[in-house]
Write a protein that holds these residues in place. Structure first.
Motif: not given
Length: 447
Positions: A57-62, A85-88
């Motif tokens: 989930k992008l929310a987790d990356l943020e 690198a995390g795909g954001y």
């Protein structure tokens, strides 16, 4: 750069190790804290991502990125690489919000270890700093190695967090550091106000006379108050009391914290720093033992630690040196050597110097030849400034593996200090001024 689990794991691991260096905590504890901060049950999710698995989930990356930033990860290039690198998708759109919190001026020193044993004193001084009608000068004096710089650093960071309208400025009076204005020259009032003018971005500073710089500063500081820290004033090129009196007209509302081995006079809030009390000293010893891997000291009782506390007078630097020696020498032997030196006397500077010189000599005998040579080479650099890895390679001519081993040996014996470099993941290596004094006065003559 496309999304990459391997690159993401590498960058995440770099961030964790940087936090570990700054906070002196075990890696697993840091992972657990990050996990809890993200609403998870511990650090298992952090460990999962470190194995090359990307957040789904992008929310987790943020949230992870912001959490790391709150723990001191501010380098914008690192953040951009981490997000990518995390795909954001549009990494740049998250960069500015993530780095929105205040990043201190790069000239300011960075604190990696929690200040121990000074809580009551810190609260008292902060109360005076926050009083607009109170003292404008906080004067900290005490022996070298007693913790004056660490206390000033802690006060500066806490005060600026409470009073964000104040801009922090840190200047060391040590030669070559007098604001970085005159190489090899000690701090004078002229170099001090030139430094202040440049840090406050006043135009055409070089062309102004001392009086003109002073007048410009007075005007600016009426609207932009600063918290100025002048460290190691005993090394300044003018008497510290003279510098203070010349500086006073620039204060109100600006404030200044001074540190010196010599006491200050006049209208100041005076802090005479002495060794830590027994319980605080024991906490300091356990913390340093944990950092250096001296396991049997980590769980020692206060009664067990009393001989060390008594022998060192509760001096943080002295305790660090003793803990370092206890990693390879028995307690009775270390204490026997320490106690054979004149007892630490706060009023006797000569006895104090002899005490530290003796402790350093014991640590010196534990070093391998390459580490000794590296220590002597490092004495060429300005204390508390130091050099980076590349400079150490050049001055030592040691292979990378041997250099890394020597650095580790010096650090474990508290003969080498570490600080964060200009960019994330970089380090600077430097000597405490007392360490340099020992090297130059006792060792260089022999080699």
């Amino acid at each position: 750069m496309p999304a990459s689990g391997e690159k993401f794991a590498q960058l995440l691991t770099e961030a964790l190790y940087q936090i570990r260096l700054r906070e002196s905590k075990p890696l697993q504890v840091i992972q657990d804290e990050l996990g809890y901060a993200m609403g998870r049950n511990g650090g298992s999710v952090i460990d999962y991502w470190r194995r090359g698995n990307l957040p789904t989930k992008l929310a987790d990356l943020e949230q992870l990125t912001r959490t790391l930033q709150q723990r001191g990860v501010h380098d914008q290039r690192w953040i951009e690489a981490f997000l990518t690198a995390g795909g954001y998708p549009p990494a740049q759109t998250l960069i500015q919000p993530v780095v929105a919190s205040k990043v201190l001026d790069p000239n300011l020193p960075k604190r990696y270890r929690q200040l121990v044993g000074r809580d009551s004193l810190v609260r008292q001084v902060l109360q005076h700093l926050g009083d607009r009608e109170g003292y404008w000068v906080i004067a900290i004096d005490g022996m070298g190695g007693i913790g004056k710089t660490a206390l000033a650093m802690d006060l500066m960071q806490r005060f600026v967090a409470q009073q964000p309208e104040y801009r922090p400025i840190w200047i060391s009076a040590e030669p070559q550091q007098g604001g970085g204005i005159l190489p090899n020259q000690p701090l004078t009032f002229d170099s001090l106000i030139t430094n202040l003018a440049r840090q406050l971005a006043l135009a055409d500073v070089a062309q102004l006379s001392v009086e003109e710089k002073f007048q410009r500063l007075q005007q600016v500081l009426k609207h932009q108050p600063i918290l100025l820290v002048l460290d190691n004033l005993e090394t300044s090129g003018e008497p510290q009391q003279v510098l203070l009196e010349k500086l006073r007209p620039l204060l109100q509302p600006s404030k200044v914290i001074l540190t010196s081995r010599q006491r200050f006079k006049g209208e100041v809030f005076s802090v005479h720093l002495i060794g830590l009390e027994a319980e605080q000293a024991a906490l300091f010893i356990r913390q340093d033992a944990s950092e250096k891997g001296v396991q049997w000291l980590q769980q020692a009782s206060l009664d067990d630690l009393q001989p060390i506390i008594k022998a060192t007078g509760g001096s943080p630097l002295a305790m660090k040196l003793v803990v370092s020696q206890l990693a390879s020498l028995p307690l009775d032997l270390v204490l026997q050597h320490v106690q054979s030196v004149t007892q630490l006397n706060p009023g006797d500077e000569d006895a104090y110097v002899r005490f530290y010189m003796f402790l350093f000599q014991r640590s010196w005998t534990l070093l391998e030849l390459s580490a000794k040579q590296l220590l002597v080479s490092l004495a060429r650099f300005v204390p508390s400034n130091g050099c980076d890895w590349r400079a150490m390679q050049q001055i030592s001519a040691l292979p990378a593996a041997e250099l890394a081993h020597s650095i580790d040996m010096l650090w474990k014996l508290s003969l080498l200090e570490l600080n964060e470099g200009e960019h994330f993941g970089q380090l600077r290596y430097y000597l405490h001024p007392l360490t340099q004094h020992f090297v130059l006065s006792e060792i260089a003559q022999v080699l």
